[in-house]
Design an enzyme around this catalytic site. Structure first.
Site, mmCIF file in Angstrom:
data_model
loop_
_atom_site.group_PDB
_atom_site.id
_atom_site.type_symbol
_atom_site.label_atom_id
_atom_site.label_comp_id
_atom_site.label_asym_id
_atom_site.label_seq_id
_atom_site.Cartn_x
_atom_site.Cartn_y
_atom_site.Cartn_z
ATOM 1 N N CYS A 309 -29.140 -3.517 65.422
ATOM 2 C CA CYS A 309 -29.168 -4.673 64.765
ATOM 3 C C CYS A 309 -30.257 -5.525 64.319
ATOM 4 C CB CYS A 309 -27.903 -5.511 64.647
ATOM 5 S SG CYS A 309 -28.063 -6.443 66.353
ATOM 6 N N HIS A 357 -25.164 -10.409 67.593
ATOM 7 C CA HIS A 357 -25.408 -9.323 66.221
ATOM 8 C C HIS A 357 -25.798 -10.171 65.147
ATOM 9 C CE1 HIS A 357 -24.730 -5.717 64.177
ATOM 10 N NE2 HIS A 357 -24.000 -6.284 63.158
ATOM 11 N N HIS A 369 -26.163 -4.144 57.349
ATOM 12 C CA HIS A 369 -26.638 -4.140 58.900
ATOM 13 C C HIS A 369 -26.510 -2.938 59.758
ATOM 14 C CE1 HIS A 369 -21.841 -4.720 60.555
ATOM 15 N NE2 HIS A 369 -21.921 -4.212 59.263
#
Length: 394
Positions: A309, A357, A369
């Site tokens: 990420c 994240h 993402h």
């Protein structure tokens, strides 16, 4: 006669005859009772977890793996920097050692020259006894020059020796730090692998029917997240419509006196310069991110073939000329925090209380993402996970 007879061992015989079956029966009975007792006291089998519980456990494991991934990324960044520092120090030590050897050789040459010419400096008595006074002056001048140069050589040697020793000590300390960083890197890597292995093991125990039901739960979760994204998109669109209407009205009112409104327009342009500049950067960021859609998530990866990420967000903003740190924990500190309602395309959206994240906001409540192991870079609602914060990097 009878009184002289030995008593019969009737009791023993009887006991022998009767006791044997009784003992056998008793042992069997005890064994049976013991088994029944063990069965009665044994802990009942744990109930099979529901699919919701399995889903929650898997999500938690992926989240823990995400945290471990960020620790790995931080440890790797430290290790890479430390390795470069060690390499630089070792190169410096090698160069300084070479200079030290050169200084030592120069000292040796002076020592040899002094040995050949004699260590004593000529005095006045030597001058009076010399056949040729000019020889004396030439020799004394040579010795004076030799002594001055020798002193410089000694000073240079001592300086090189001190500097080389200092750099060697720095290199030794850096090597120790590098070893610690490598240990942290190995530990965090093992932690990631452990969490992912546990998640895979849980999923592997599901039947085909259970996996289908789990997929349905996941789909319902995605639909709910999409619904929230649509609500945010409608809200932002309405706020933008009202903002533009208010701006147009202000421009009209300001332009009434001049007839042209040029002054207001100029002011409006000036006030939106920053926003336009950010929008230009965001366009590059999003174009890059869209080009990565479909590439696999790989923890610790920074591209170009796979990403985690924070690796994706770092690479995307780098394409726009903005350098971001490696981890989510550092990226969240860069730029300005804004509310979710005021999020603009290009902003970074961070998730979970532990900030494990991150995704790139693209508008309409959606982001691009790199989700998790086993998934590819994709577009998804920002409400798919609990939002921590939104940050505008530039």
């Amino acid at each position: 006669m009878a009184s002289h007879r030995k008593s019969r061992t009737t009791g023993q015989l009887v006991a022998g005859l009767r006791t044997s079956p009784a003992v056998g029966f008793t042992a069997a009975a005890l064994t049976s009772v013991a088994l029944m007792s063990q069965t009665a006291t044994a802990a009942p089998a744990e109930p099979k977890p529901s699919l919701e519980e399995v889903q929650k456990k898997v999500d938690d494991l992926y989240r823990q793996a995400g945290v471990a991934t960020q620790k790995y990324n931080a440890a790797k960044e430290r290790t890479d920097k430390q390795r470069k520092r060690v390499d630089g120090l070792l190169d410096d030590v090698a160069k300084r050692t070479e200079k030290l050897n050169d200084a030592r050789e120069e000292l040796g040459s002076f020592a040899a020259a002094q040995y050949r010419t004699g260590s004593a400096v000529p005095d006045t008595a030597t001058l009076l006894l010399a056949d040729d006074p000019q020889d004396y002056f030439d020799q004394r001048q040579l010795m004076n020059r030799l002594t001055s140069r020798q002193k410089e050589a000694v000073d240079d040697y001592q300086t090189q020796q001190v500097q080389t020793t200092t750099k060697r000590e720095e290199a030794t300390e850096s090597l120790e730090t590098l070893t610690e960083s490598q240990t942290d890197l190995k530990t965090s890597k093992q932690d990631v692998q452990k969490k992912l292995s546990e998640a895979r093991e849980l999923l592997s125990k599901l039947t085909a029917e259970e996996k289908a039901r789990l997929a349905a739960i996941e789909k319902a979760k995605e639909e709910e997240a999409r619904r929230k994204a649509e609500e945010l998109a409608r809200k932002q669109a309405e706020e933008e419509r009202q903002r533009q209407a208010a701006q147009e009205q202000a421009e009209q009112e300001a332009g009434t006196g001049s007839g042209t409104g040029s002054g207001s327009e100029s002011g409006s342009t000036g006030s939106s310069t920053g926003s336009s500049s950010y929008a230009a950067l965001a366009t590059k960021v999003i174009d890059f991110a869209e080009a990565q859609i479909g590439k696999p998530y790989v923890w610790g990866a920074t591209g170009p073939d796979s990403y985690d990420c924070s690796g994706l967000t770092q690479a995307a903003w780098k394409s726009a000329g903005v350098s971001l740190p490696r981890t989510t924990w550092d990226q969240v500190k860069v730029g300005t925090t804004v509310s979710v309602d005021n999020a603009q395309p290009g902003d970074l959206v961070f998730f979970y209380d532990d900030i494990s994240h991150v995704g790139i906001y693209i508008g309409n409540g959606e982001m691009i993402h790199a989700p998790k192991p086993g998934a590819n870079v994709r577009v998804e609602s920002i409400y798919y996970m609990p939002i921590h914060s939104v940050v505008r990097p530039a």
